[in-house]
Design a protein around this motif. Structure first.
Motif: not given
Ligand SMILES: Cc1cc2nc3c(=O)[nH]c(=O)nc-3n(C[C@H](O)[C@H](O)[C@H](O)COP(=O)(O)OP(=O)(O)OC[C@H]3O[C@@H](n4cnc5c(N)ncnc54)[C@H](O)[C@@H]3O)c2cc1C
Ligand code: FES
Ligand code: FES
Lengths: 267, 153
Positions: B17-20, B64
């Motif tokens: 997930a890009g926000w990880e 991300g």
């Protein structure tokens, strides 16, 4: 949308207009703290740190995505001084002036500089184009600004006449990695001293009464400086919280402002 | 989304997930557990990695935003099974106790010495101001770095 790394401003503005639920990301040093604490699970992210327009720093225009690491080496003395006090080298390599302004924390170290020199905030949106906002119309409350949901901060605009001397200082529990109990910028220009403080009100403030008093003095005596410090302490509007008390913040505000006036006089 | 980057000279991809955080992805998806998670708030520096030449807290880097970057983690510092002089100096001076901060100090040292092979004590103290050690009191670490300064490492 999961994640978009925008390479230029128009891509970022289009994405912002199309995905109002998405969050902007610059250095991540404020946003990721919230994500890691699980206060936040972004519905989408638009990363702006590679937008060319936001990285430009020329003359009176400092791009919003310019990092503290770059500002530390820059020509504006108080800005360089304050940049060097932000977090740690790791934080300064990532964190940006635009992110500091957007977060609008009462303790944000970049904010008193913007207030002291009367800088403006340049913002842009796909629908309305560019808008320029005076600093005191931009910061309206604790972490509250007048940035519209479809806008991006593009730059900080400096005034035509920059001060001839400028000084920053902050008080905290140690030298590094410290959020200010009080921070202060004094700028001295053709028209006299300007005094701005942070962490002592919901928004960065100017000590206008103290400025008026000191600027009316023809030669600045020790007694005048003492009176100046007293007015600054009286003029700020601090609260007591986990970082400091109202009384200490008032005291420190006067001490810092006086010290910085003295440094400007000596410069 | 899928991100692809070069880590320690090797091209790697991960579905994320890009926000990880980059730290989470290094440790949980890519099997690179050298970078430590001690605060996830940018305060301790135990997660320091070098991304495109910048020394960053990987806990604050969104993965991300790492597409196409070149990353060095602590796993990329030793030359095969031979310790890097930075690692050897820390070991020799007794700069490791619990070891949780060590990867961050190694990365920050590698970043510092690459830019400035002969830092004075003030430059060193400033460079390491974002790396916290709860055990050693810093004396042994500073002695190790002092030994390296000027060694051309
Ligand atoms: C360990 C640590 C120490 C710190 N020390 C200090 C300190 O000493 N002094 C201090 O003032 N701060 C400090 N901070 C806070 C933070 O580093 C700064 O506020 C920094 O300037 C934030 O910038 P950023 O680019 O990382 O913002 P981000 O985290 O990327 O973004 C912050 C917010 O601003 C928004 N945003 C970012 N860019 C834009 C833009 N161009 N237009 C509109 N919105 C935007 C984002 O959506 C987000 O809501 C510290 C943080 C950490 C983790
Ligand atoms: S885990 Fe990243 S700074 Fe502590
Ligand atoms: S050796 Fe334990 S924190 Fe540094």
């Amino acid at each position: 949308m999961d994640f978009l790394a925008a390479g230029d401003l128009s891509t970022a503005l289009d994405a912002r207009a199309e995905h109002p639920e998405a969050e902007l990301l610059a250095g991540g040093t404020d946003l990721m703290v919230e994500v890691n604490l699980s206060y936040h699970r972004p519905a989408g992210v638009i990363a702006v740190r590679s937008c060319e327009e936001l990285l430009e720093w020329e003359g009176r225009r400092i791009g919003a995505a310019v990092t503290w690491a770059r500002l530390e080496d820059g020509p504006h003395r108080a800005l360089a001084q304050l940049a060097r006090t932000i977090g740690s080298p790791q934080i300064r390599a990532a964190g940006t002036l635009g992110g500091n302004v957007a977060t609008a924390s009462p303790a944000g170290d970049g904010l008193p500089w913007i207030a002291a020199i009367d800088a403006e905030i340049e913002v842009a949106s796909q629908r309305r184009g560019t808008r320029i906002i005076a600093w005191d119309e931009f910061f309206v409350g604790v972490k509250e600004t007048t940035l519209a949901p479809d806008e991006i901060i593009t730059a900080i605009l400096l005034p035509e006449h920059m001060p001839v001397s400028q000084e920053f200082a902050k008080v905290g529990v140690r030298n590094v990695m410290v959020i200010a109990m009080v921070n202060c910028v004094v700028a001295r220009g053709e028209d006299g001293f300007r005094v701005a403080l942070g962490s002592v009100a919901p928004v960065p403030i100017r000590a206008y009464r103290a400025e008026e008093m000191i600027n009316a003095e023809t030669s600045i005596s020790d007694a005048a400086l003492t009176e100046f410090a007293r007015i600054v302490s009286d003029e700020v509007r601090p609260i007591s919280d986990h970082r400091s008390t109202e009384a200490y913040r008032r005291h420190a505000s006067g001490v810092l402002a006086r010290r910085l006036v003295e440094r400007c006089l000596a410069a | 989304m899928i991100v692809t980057f070069t880590i320690n000279g090797e091209e790697r991809s991960a579905t994320v997930a890009g926000w990880e955080s980059l730290l989470t992805v290094l440790r949980d998806n890519l099997g690179l557990a050298g970078s430590k998670n001690a605060c996830e708030q940018g305060e301790c520096g135990s997660c320091s990695v070098i991304v495109d030449g910048a020394n960053l807290c990987s806990c604050l880097v969104m993965v991300g935003d790492c597409e196409g970057t070149t990353i060095t983690t602590v796993e990329g510092i030793a030359h095969g099974s031979v310790l890097h002089p930075i690692q050897q100096a820390i070991l020799d001076e007794g700069g490791v106790q619990c070891g949780f901060c060590t990867p961050g100090f190694v990365i920050t040292a590698a970043h510092l010495f690459a830019a400035n092979p002969n830092p004075d004590e003030e430059a060193m103290r400033e460079a390491f101001s974002g790396n916290i050690c709860r055990c050693t009191g810093y004396g042994a670490l500073l002695r190790a770095f002092d030994r390296l300064a000027g060694d051309g490492t």
